[in-house]
Design an enzyme around this catalytic site. Structure first.
Site, short mmCIF file in Angstrom:
data_model
loop_
_atom_site.label_atom_id
_atom_site.label_comp_id
_atom_site.label_asym_id
_atom_site.label_seq_id
_atom_site.Cartn_x
_atom_site.Cartn_y
_atom_site.Cartn_z
NE ARG A 236 25.78 -20.80 23.83
CZ ARG A 236 26.42 -21.38 24.82
NH1 ARG A 236 25.83 -22.37 25.48
NH2 ARG A 236 27.63 -21.00 25.17
CG ASP A 260 20.50 -26.85 30.89
OD1 ASP A 260 20.03 -26.68 32.03
OD2 ASP A 260 21.69 -26.59 30.59
CD GLU A 265 20.22 -19.21 28.61
OE1 GLU A 265 19.83 -20.38 28.49
OE2 GLU A 265 21.41 -18.89 28.86
CG HIS A 297 22.69 -22.24 30.32
ND1 HIS A 297 22.64 -21.37 29.26
CD2 HIS A 297 23.72 -23.08 30.05
CE1 HIS A 297 23.58 -21.67 28.38
NE2 HIS A 297 24.25 -22.71 28.84
#
Length: 331
Positions: A236, A260, A265, A297
């Site tokens: 996260r 990632d 976001e 992600h």
């Protein structure tokens, strides 16, 4: 019984259609993100399936209650973006998918570690920016068997990552507030996270986001890591303070990072049909660094994972509508 799938991606649609046909259940889908306004599209449905990293708000759950929708089935693991108290107050039951494909994310983390360890970003920079294509002594990397990998979080994904790193010959150590009862000789638990920070050549994060680990990786932590260390985050974004990560990379406090998932976001990040240009200054800065691999992600994204996310999410809605208690119920 009929369901609606929100924020569906093009790659999910065939799996949604197949599940509906196989189970004889009407399933509609929309590319719309779920919020208090768009939830109107769910009017008349018996449950909602959704996957997004933007918040599920109190207002959303109030709207769901007013429409008589009692069930929200996530297609992912994390619930850190859900107002769980508001869901409970509005009698909305929530399920998630804790294990859609731990191996998918673990493989991605190892891929990032290999990419960074073998200096692939520097090779790409030489070609893309300098338009050159030749050997360079700066491309010399390190074998995985020469490195100690520190795994933070030894749940399903962390355990898969341990197997893969161990298979490449790495020395693996780990830290978890709630350690497994046995390590099967694959790794060694350290006493505290400080020990892991100072010993690891590669640190791979595999823990859920909580209030306690918000910005856990900050300037203070980066200073304790080896200046040759690599950080991998497929967990996260909130766990890593982006400003401090940028400083650590630019100043040489650490050698590289595989990212990632980032802080804050946007909904656009998950829109597979988006044609918008990237404007996030942090993403732009990170993407220009040869010692960074940044991805949108997508560590989870394999055919197995997508199929399982759809199948489990929709099957959980069936269980809820039948009055059963799914094993994936979020309390």
């Amino acid at each position: 019984m009929k369901f609606i799938v929100y924020n569906v991606r093009d790659d999910e649609i065939p799996f949604v259609q197949k599940w509906g046909k196989d189970h004889g259940v009407e399933v509609a889908y929309t590319t719309t993100t779920l919020n208090q306004e768009t939830v109107e599209e769910a009017n008349g449905f018996d449950g909602i399936s959704c996957l997004q990293t933007i918040p599920y708000s109190q207002e959303l759950f109030e709207s769901m209650k007013s429409m008589g929708i009692k069930y929200l089935s996530l297609r992912n693991v994390g619930v850190d973006n859900i107002d769980l108290a508001a869901a409970k107050e509005n009698d909305v039951q929530i399920t998630n998918v804790p294990a859609y494909s731990p191996q998918s994310i673990a493989e991605f983390a190892v891929m990032m570690a290999l990419y960074l360890s073998r200096k692939v970003g520097y090779m790409q920079k030489q070609l893309d920016q300098n338009h050159q294509f030749h050997f360079s002594p700066y491309f010399m990397g390190r074998l995985m068997s020469e490195q100690t990998v520190g795994i933070i979080g030894t749940g399903r994904i962390g355990q898969e990552a341990i197997k893969l790193f161990k298979g490449l010959g790495s020395n693996v150590i780990a830290y978890d507030k709630y350690p497994q009862k046995t390590t099967n000789g694959q790794f060694v638990y350290v006493n505290d996270i400080e020990e892991l920070l100072t010993q690891s050549d590669i640190i791979s994060i595999h823990m859920p986001a909580t209030e306690d680990n918000y910005h856990q990786f900050n300037h203070e932590v980066f200073e304790k890591m080896k200046d040759t260390a690599l950080l991998i985050n497929t967990a996260r974004g909130s766990i890593v303070k982006t400003d401090d990560l940028l400083f650590a990379l630019q100043s040489g406090e650490i050698a590289g990072a595989g990212i990632d998932t980032i802080e804050n976001e946007s909904a656009d990040l998950q829109d597979s049909r988006s044609t918008k240009q990237v404007t996030d200054p942090d993403v732009i800065k990170l993407s220009m660094m040869p010692n960074v691999l940044i991805t949108p992600h997508s560590a989870f994204h394999t055919s197995e994972a997508v199929r399982n996310m759809i199948d489990i999410s929709l099957s959980n809605l069936v269980s809820l509508n039948n009055g059963d208690k799914p094993k994936d119920l979020v309390d």
